[in-house]
Write a protein that holds these residues in place. Sequence first.
Motif, PDB file in Angstrom:
ATOM      1  N   TYR A   1      17.421 -28.913  -0.753  1.00 17.51           N
ATOM      2  CA  TYR A   1      16.320 -29.081   0.186  1.00 17.51           C
ATOM      3  C   TYR A   1      15.960 -30.553   0.391  1.00 17.51           C
ATOM      4  CZ  TYR A   1      11.807 -28.464   2.457  1.00 17.51           C
ATOM      5  OH  TYR A   1      10.769 -28.517   3.346  1.00 17.51           O
ATOM      6  N   ASN A   2      15.704 -30.931   1.643  1.00 15.16           N
ATOM      7  CA  ASN A   2      15.192 -32.250   2.003  1.00 15.16           C
ATOM      8  C   ASN A   2      13.764 -32.111   2.523  1.00 15.16           C
ATOM      9  OD1 ASN A   2      17.624 -33.789   1.516  1.00 15.16           O
ATOM     10  ND2 ASN A   2      18.461 -32.824   3.354  1.00 15.16           N
ATOM     11  N   LYS A   3      12.930 -33.085   2.201  1.00 16.52           N
ATOM     12  CA  LYS A   3      11.511 -33.027   2.554  1.00 16.52           C
ATOM     13  C   LYS A   3      11.314 -32.819   4.051  1.00 16.52           C
ATOM     14  CE  LYS A   3       8.745 -36.653   1.970  1.00 16.52           C
ATOM     15  NZ  LYS A   3       7.885 -37.644   1.271  1.00 16.52           N
ATOM     16  N   PHE A   4      10.407 -31.907   4.359  1.00 19.34           N
ATOM     17  CA  PHE A   4       9.997 -31.549   5.714  1.00 19.34           C
ATOM     18  C   PHE A   4      11.026 -30.717   6.471  1.00 19.34           C
ATOM     19  CE2 PHE A   4       7.539 -35.696   5.263  1.00 19.34           C
ATOM     20  CZ  PHE A   4       6.421 -35.050   4.764  1.00 19.34           C
ATOM     21  N   ASP A   5      12.123 -30.338   5.804  1.00 18.20           N
ATOM     22  CA  ASP A   5      13.007 -29.336   6.394  1.00 18.20           C
ATOM     23  C   ASP A   5      12.269 -28.003   6.447  1.00 18.20           C
ATOM     24  OD1 ASP A   5      15.065 -31.081   6.717  1.00 18.20           O
ATOM     25  OD2 ASP A   5      16.311 -30.313   5.079  1.00 18.20           O
ATOM     26  N   PHE A   6      12.858 -27.031   7.147  1.00 17.72           N
ATOM     27  CA  PHE A   6      12.306 -25.670   7.139  1.00 17.72           C
ATOM     28  C   PHE A   6      12.204 -25.192   5.692  1.00 17.72           C
ATOM     29  CE2 PHE A   6      13.064 -21.024   7.224  1.00 17.72           C
ATOM     30  CZ  PHE A   6      11.938 -20.641   7.942  1.00 17.72           C
ATOM     31  N   HIS A   7      11.005 -24.800   5.294  1.00 17.14           N
ATOM     32  CA  HIS A   7      10.725 -24.465   3.894  1.00 17.14           C
ATOM     33  C   HIS A   7      10.681 -22.946   3.727  1.00 17.14           C
ATOM     34  CE1 HIS A   7       8.886 -24.455  -0.057  1.00 17.14           C
ATOM     35  NE2 HIS A   7       8.853 -25.780  -0.090  1.00 17.14           N
ATOM     36  N   ARG A   8      11.723 -22.427   3.120  1.00 16.20           N
ATOM     37  CA  ARG A   8      11.831 -20.967   2.982  1.00 16.20           C
ATOM     38  C   ARG A   8      10.850 -20.390   1.972  1.00 16.20           C
ATOM     39  NH1 ARG A   8      16.193 -23.738   3.724  1.00 16.20           N
ATOM     40  NH2 ARG A   8      17.581 -23.238   5.473  1.00 16.20           N
ATOM     41  N   GLY A   9      10.250 -21.237   1.169  1.00 18.56           N
ATOM     42  CA  GLY A   9       9.271 -20.741   0.211  1.00 18.56           C
ATOM     43  C   GLY A   9       8.002 -20.238   0.855  1.00 18.56           C
ATOM     44  N   PHE A  10       7.567 -20.911   1.948  1.00 21.63           N
ATOM     45  CA  PHE A  10       6.329 -20.473   2.599  1.00 21.63           C
ATOM     46  C   PHE A  10       6.457 -20.292   4.102  1.00 21.63           C
ATOM     47  CE2 PHE A  10       6.029 -25.070   2.975  1.00 21.63           C
ATOM     48  CZ  PHE A  10       5.404 -25.280   4.198  1.00 21.63           C
ATOM     49  N   GLN A  11       7.595 -20.711   4.690  1.00 18.28           N
ATOM     50  CA  GLN A  11       7.754 -20.589   6.141  1.00 18.28           C
ATOM     51  C   GLN A  11       8.704 -19.476   6.558  1.00 18.28           C
ATOM     52  OE1 GLN A  11       8.848 -24.745   6.856  1.00 18.28           O
ATOM     53  NE2 GLN A  11       6.908 -25.068   7.922  1.00 18.28           N
ATOM     54  N   ALA A  12       9.471 -18.941   5.630  1.00 14.68           N
ATOM     55  CA  ALA A  12      10.400 -17.854   5.955  1.00 14.68           C
ATOM     56  C   ALA A  12       9.699 -16.521   5.707  1.00 14.68           C
ATOM     57  CB  ALA A  12      11.659 -17.952   5.099  1.00 14.68           C
ATOM     58  N   PHE A  13       9.515 -15.754   6.755  1.00 12.41           N
ATOM     59  CA  PHE A  13       8.844 -14.456   6.653  1.00 12.41           C
ATOM     60  C   PHE A  13       9.905 -13.367   6.836  1.00 12.41           C
ATOM     61  CE2 PHE A  13       5.551 -17.438   7.557  1.00 12.41           C
ATOM     62  CZ  PHE A  13       4.469 -16.988   6.815  1.00 12.41           C
ATOM     63  N   ARG A  14      10.107 -12.596   5.770  1.00 14.64           N
ATOM     64  CA  ARG A  14      11.166 -11.585   5.759  1.00 14.64           C
ATOM     65  C   ARG A  14      10.596 -10.244   5.293  1.00 14.64           C
ATOM     66  NH1 ARG A  14      16.132 -14.755   6.515  1.00 14.64           N
ATOM     67  NH2 ARG A  14      17.241 -12.787   6.212  1.00 14.64           N
ATOM     68  N   GLN A  15      11.320  -9.179   5.615  1.00 18.77           N
ATOM     69  CA  GLN A  15      10.913  -7.850   5.160  1.00 18.77           C
ATOM     70  C   GLN A  15      10.996  -7.793   3.633  1.00 18.77           C
ATOM     71  OE1 GLN A  15       9.693  -5.806   7.438  1.00 18.77           O
ATOM     72  NE2 GLN A  15      10.224  -7.336   8.962  1.00 18.77           N
ATOM     73  N   PRO A  16       9.975  -7.273   2.950  1.00 21.11           N
ATOM     74  CA  PRO A  16       9.951  -7.308   1.483  1.00 21.11           C
ATOM     75  C   PRO A  16      10.684  -6.154   0.807  1.00 21.11           C
ATOM     76  CG  PRO A  16       7.892  -6.443   2.284  1.00 21.11           C
ATOM     77  CD  PRO A  16       8.691  -6.804   3.509  1.00 21.11           C
ATOM     78  N   GLY A  17      11.119  -5.169   1.578  1.00 26.00           N
ATOM     79  CA  GLY A  17      11.784  -4.015   0.961  1.00 26.00           C
ATOM     80  C   GLY A  17      10.877  -3.336  -0.051  1.00 26.00           C
ATOM     81  N   SER A  18      11.475  -2.802  -1.104  1.00 26.42           N
ATOM     82  CA  SER A  18      10.704  -2.046  -2.100  1.00 26.42           C
ATOM     83  C   SER A  18       9.791  -2.918  -2.945  1.00 26.42           C
ATOM     84  CB  SER A  18      11.658  -1.281  -3.018  1.00 26.42           C
ATOM     85  OG  SER A  18      12.353  -0.287  -2.282  1.00 26.42           O
ATOM     86  N   ALA A  19       9.893  -4.247  -2.821  1.00 27.23           N
ATOM     87  CA  ALA A  19       9.002  -5.118  -3.575  1.00 27.23           C
ATOM     88  C   ALA A  19       7.547  -4.935  -3.157  1.00 27.23           C
ATOM     89  CB  ALA A  19       9.414  -6.581  -3.389  1.00 27.23           C
ATOM     90  N   ILE A  20       7.316  -4.309  -1.993  1.00 26.97           N
ATOM     91  CA  ILE A  20       5.946  -4.083  -1.542  1.00 26.97           C
ATOM     92  C   ILE A  20       5.322  -2.845  -2.184  1.00 26.97           C
ATOM     93  CG2 ILE A  20       6.410  -2.584   0.453  1.00 26.97           C
ATOM     94  CD1 ILE A  20       3.954  -5.575   0.325  1.00 26.97           C
ATOM     95  N   LYS A  21       6.157  -1.996  -2.765  1.00 24.83           N
ATOM     96  CA  LYS A  21       5.651  -0.713  -3.272  1.00 24.83           C
ATOM     97  C   LYS A  21       4.537  -0.835  -4.304  1.00 24.83           C
ATOM     98  CE  LYS A  21       9.984   1.839  -2.415  1.00 24.83           C
ATOM     99  NZ  LYS A  21      11.168   2.464  -3.038  1.00 24.83           N
ATOM    100  N   PRO A  22       4.615  -1.741  -5.272  1.00 25.68           N
ATOM    101  CA  PRO A  22       3.503  -1.829  -6.228  1.00 25.68           C
ATOM    102  C   PRO A  22       2.167  -2.135  -5.565  1.00 25.68           C
ATOM    103  CG  PRO A  22       5.429  -2.992  -7.059  1.00 25.68           C
ATOM    104  CD  PRO A  22       5.727  -2.626  -5.630  1.00 25.68           C
ATOM    105  N   LEU A  23       2.183  -2.967  -4.531  1.00 22.59           N
ATOM    106  CA  LEU A  23       0.952  -3.426  -3.892  1.00 22.59           C
ATOM    107  C   LEU A  23       0.396  -2.443  -2.880  1.00 22.59           C
ATOM    108  CD1 LEU A  23       2.205  -7.071  -3.200  1.00 22.59           C
ATOM    109  CD2 LEU A  23       0.554  -6.424  -4.967  1.00 22.59           C
ATOM    110  N   LEU A  24       1.259  -1.812  -2.119  1.00 24.13           N
ATOM    111  CA  LEU A  24       0.815  -0.955  -1.015  1.00 24.13           C
ATOM    112  C   LEU A  24       0.808   0.521  -1.368  1.00 24.13           C
ATOM    113  CD1 LEU A  24      -0.014  -0.759   1.984  1.00 24.13           C
ATOM    114  CD2 LEU A  24       2.428  -0.629   2.550  1.00 24.13           C
TER     115      LEU A  24
END
Length: 625
Positions: free
Chosen positions: A371-394
């Motif tokens: 990663y280079n500074k100010f590139d697209f940041h997948r940690g907070f800018q990439a929004f993806r489907q969470p799959g079954s990881a959402i099950k505990p919360l929802l």
Amino acid sequence: MAIMRIFIGNLFILIFISVFSLLFMEMTKELSSVQSFHHVLEESVALEDVRLSSNSLILDRHGNAISDVFTSENRISLPFEKIPTSVVNAFVAAEDQSFYEHPGFDLSGIARAFMVNVQSGSIEQGGSTITQQLARNLYLSHSQNYERKLSELLYSYQIERDFSKEEIMELYINSVYFSNGVYGIEAAANYYFGLSAQDLSLAQIAFLCAVPNNPSHYNPLTGKEAVHERKAWILQKMYEQGFLENDELETALEEEIVLHTFVKKDQYPDYVTYVLYELEQLISHEEGYAQRLRTSGNNEERADITASLKARVQEVLASGITIETALVPEIQAHTVSTVNDHLSHTDTQGAVSVIDHHSSEIVAITGGTSYNKFDFHRGFQAFRQPGSAIKPLLVFAPFLEETNAGINSIIDASPIKRGSYEPQNFGGAVYGKVPLEAAFKHSYNTAAVRILDMVGVEESFSYLNNFDFSRVTSEDQRLPAALGGFSMGMSVNEMTQAYTVFAAKGIYTPPKAIQTVKNAEGDILFKWAETSKEVWNEETINKMNKMLEKVTSEGTGRAARFNTQGYIGGKTGTTNDFQDLWFIGSSSQYTAGVWIGKDEPASLYRESENNLHTNLWREIMKGFH
């Protein structure tokens, strides 16, 4: 003809100064007239508020600098009382020996310049005082013409009326140019010697004070010999003016000057990029921009508010702030290197967030491979489907909270169809009545959808809305959400933040990277308000943690488990066609989330079969346990 034009121009300046000086000296006799002159001058020469930019710093949790924040002007402003006396004396001796007596201009200096210019047939010398130089630096251009010179005199006189000599000297020393993009004595000391101005020797001070007279000629990096010659000249002038004793002069002349050129601190680009994003969010929240954006009526208005916010952030950054963060350098470095080791040789991307759930602080976050500074940041800018990881919360936590069921309660995992929606289990498997724990640790889709249907979509989403999912909308309130079917999805940082609720006994405190933002005087400018809310009761959380632990010991997340004292639990997530792989889980100290996918979604079937996501999570967590 040219010589005559220059002669006339210089003569005109001398006449103007003479008349100007006579008016000044006669002010007690002609008070009303002078007041009228001052009134005209104030209307003609409006001194705007002076705001010199100053470098900002980002610190890790130990107080160590990790990033210098500045653009074209490298400046660290100092108040007058922190400017070494020898720096002031050096500039007075070299640039303006009558600084404390003149009203902004020096007639004798201009007369000397007049004679030199007439003899040379060009404008070789300006005879400018420190105040005149300040007027050029702050309000005027550096062009050599008589119109600018007259403006300079008027501005200088007005500056002397509005500012004290100390204030003028402070502004001058902080604004003067020291070559190589460096402004002000503190930044110059730091850039050329790696020191603070207060730690400079007399010889080093004279060396630096030689530069502003002609920054291109006296560039310490390319014209060191010329700088040394002017340094010796300045020391001699300081001696002649009584600022030095003879032994001080001799010692300074003999001292060897060794440069230690500054290297801009720019570490941990993934984390710094996120911190600057969070700073914008913090200012937006504290100064009302966020509320204005929420209530704005149209896109044009929102664009104007956003532009105003970004300008405000730049203003704050240019004021010389210090941003104290929660960064743990060892965890950040290990997390980045582990992600790169696993993914950089492929076209697959990944992002990780690591949170200390005891302090609710983001201690590490990655933006993607290499990663280079100010590139697209997948940690907070990439929004993806969470799959079954959402099950505990929802799904499961709301169900336990609403029904008070036990983890061994029986749930129906048989096929379910609601309208045209008919979810499938992995591999098309069909199940019947199973314990709740089994449905959770083996991630049965049919059970999850049936549970969401039983609790009610609206009711379950009322729990999910306690978290900071920025892209969840009312359109997402439908049964496919039980399996991660959202219109825009979540970032790995948002998911990891939400999972901290399981380690915090059901209390959600939004995790942050920024601890405080302080001004140059050390006063707190911005700080996140502590906000906590109970999402689920402790009994529900205890049940959830038992099931999350079973995922890592007996279920889909077995590859994430490693030998450590304390707790290990989490949940996997896989989206349709294996386009996204998730694992989010906790130890006794940290909650970490891993997302793996491709920027252009494509199947990661082989990576899923090889447990790439759970293996990556395990290797990251092992590094600091």
